[in-house]
Design a protein around this motif. Structure first.
Motif, PDB file in Angstrom:
ATOM      1  N   SER A 152       2.253   1.772  -3.476  1.00 42.14           N
ATOM      2  CA  SER A 152       1.207   2.284  -4.358  1.00 42.14           C
ATOM      3  C   SER A 152       0.941   3.770  -4.093  1.00 42.14           C
ATOM      4  O   SER A 152       0.806   4.563  -5.024  1.00 42.14           O
ATOM      5  CB  SER A 152      -0.072   1.465  -4.182  1.00 42.14           C
ATOM      6  N   GLN A 153       0.873   4.158  -2.833  1.00 43.34           N
ATOM      7  CA  GLN A 153       0.610   5.553  -2.483  1.00 43.34           C
ATOM      8  C   GLN A 153       1.769   6.456  -2.910  1.00 43.34           C
ATOM      9  O   GLN A 153       1.545   7.588  -3.358  1.00 43.34           O
ATOM     10  CB  GLN A 153       0.337   5.693  -0.983  1.00 43.34           C
ATOM     11  N   ALA A 154       2.997   5.977  -2.778  1.00 38.51           N
ATOM     12  CA  ALA A 154       4.153   6.757  -3.235  1.00 38.51           C
ATOM     13  C   ALA A 154       4.080   6.962  -4.744  1.00 38.51           C
ATOM     14  O   ALA A 154       4.351   8.056  -5.248  1.00 38.51           O
ATOM     15  CB  ALA A 154       5.453   6.061  -2.847  1.00 38.51           C
ATOM     16  N   GLU A 193       0.834  -1.196   0.000  1.00 39.37           N
ATOM     17  CA  GLU A 193       0.000   0.000   0.000  1.00 39.37           C
ATOM     18  C   GLU A 193       0.876   1.257   0.000  1.00 39.37           C
ATOM     19  O   GLU A 193       0.584   2.219  -0.722  1.00 39.37           O
ATOM     20  CB  GLU A 193      -0.937   0.011   1.208  1.00 39.37           C
ATOM     21  N   ALA A 194       1.950   1.254   0.772  1.00 36.48           N
ATOM     22  CA  ALA A 194       2.856   2.407   0.803  1.00 36.48           C
ATOM     23  C   ALA A 194       3.495   2.623  -0.571  1.00 36.48           C
ATOM     24  O   ALA A 194       3.626   3.764  -1.036  1.00 36.48           O
ATOM     25  CB  ALA A 194       3.932   2.210   1.867  1.00 36.48           C
ATOM     26  N   TYR A 253       1.368   6.991  -6.543  1.00 36.41           N
ATOM     27  CA  TYR A 253       0.253   7.908  -6.762  1.00 36.41           C
ATOM     28  C   TYR A 253       0.724   9.356  -6.587  1.00 36.41           C
ATOM     29  O   TYR A 253       0.436  10.230  -7.411  1.00 36.41           O
ATOM     30  CB  TYR A 253      -0.865   7.555  -5.787  1.00 36.41           C
ATOM     31  N   PHE A 254       1.484   9.611  -5.526  1.00 38.33           N
ATOM     32  CA  PHE A 254       2.009  10.949  -5.265  1.00 38.33           C
ATOM     33  C   PHE A 254       2.897  11.430  -6.404  1.00 38.33           C
ATOM     34  O   PHE A 254       2.742  12.541  -6.917  1.00 38.33           O
ATOM     35  CB  PHE A 254       2.796  10.975  -3.944  1.00 38.33           C
ATOM     36  N   ASP A 314       0.450  -2.558  -7.224  1.00 38.19           N
ATOM     37  CA  ASP A 314      -0.717  -3.366  -7.585  1.00 38.19           C
ATOM     38  C   ASP A 314      -0.336  -4.827  -7.793  1.00 38.19           C
ATOM     39  O   ASP A 314      -1.028  -5.739  -7.329  1.00 38.19           O
ATOM     40  CB  ASP A 314      -1.390  -2.821  -8.852  1.00 38.19           C
ATOM     41  N   MET A 353       3.105   2.559  -8.965  1.00 39.53           N
ATOM     42  CA  MET A 353       1.711   2.137  -8.831  1.00 39.53           C
ATOM     43  C   MET A 353       1.518   0.724  -9.378  1.00 39.53           C
ATOM     44  O   MET A 353       0.871  -0.111  -8.744  1.00 39.53           O
ATOM     45  CB  MET A 353       0.779   3.117  -9.546  1.00 39.53           C
TER      46      MET A 353
END
Length: 86
Positions: free
Chosen positions: A17-19, A14-15, A21-22, A69, A65
């Protein structure tokens, strides 16, 4: 051999993926500002730098991302194969 708890792997995926996304969002922001207000961008950064930042951030963001995933999918498949046992 030390096993990594599945919950920890989920947190890491999750981290990641969030990185991603940012980074992808930042690249899109830079691209939008550059396209809509080139003078503002020129005041802060020249076109070469902005273009290079946007291209690099987009590549890195997309890759992060996708890897996040893929990692989450592998975890889910591993859990299914193990019958949900952690």
């Amino acid at each position: 051999m030390s096993l990594i708890p599945v919950d920890r792997l989920k947190i890491e995926a999750e981290a990641m993926s969030q990185a991603g996304y940012f980074v992808d969002a930042l690249a899109k922001f830079i691209g939008t500002v550059g396209a809509n207000d080139p003078e503002l961008c020129e005041q802060a950064l020249d076109g070469y730098v902005v273009g290079g930042l946007a291209a690099g951030l987009r590549l890195i963001g997309t890759e992060l991302m996708n890897r996040g995933d893929d990692f989450a999918t592998l975890i889910a498949e591993s859990e299914s194969a193990a019958g949900g046992v952690q």
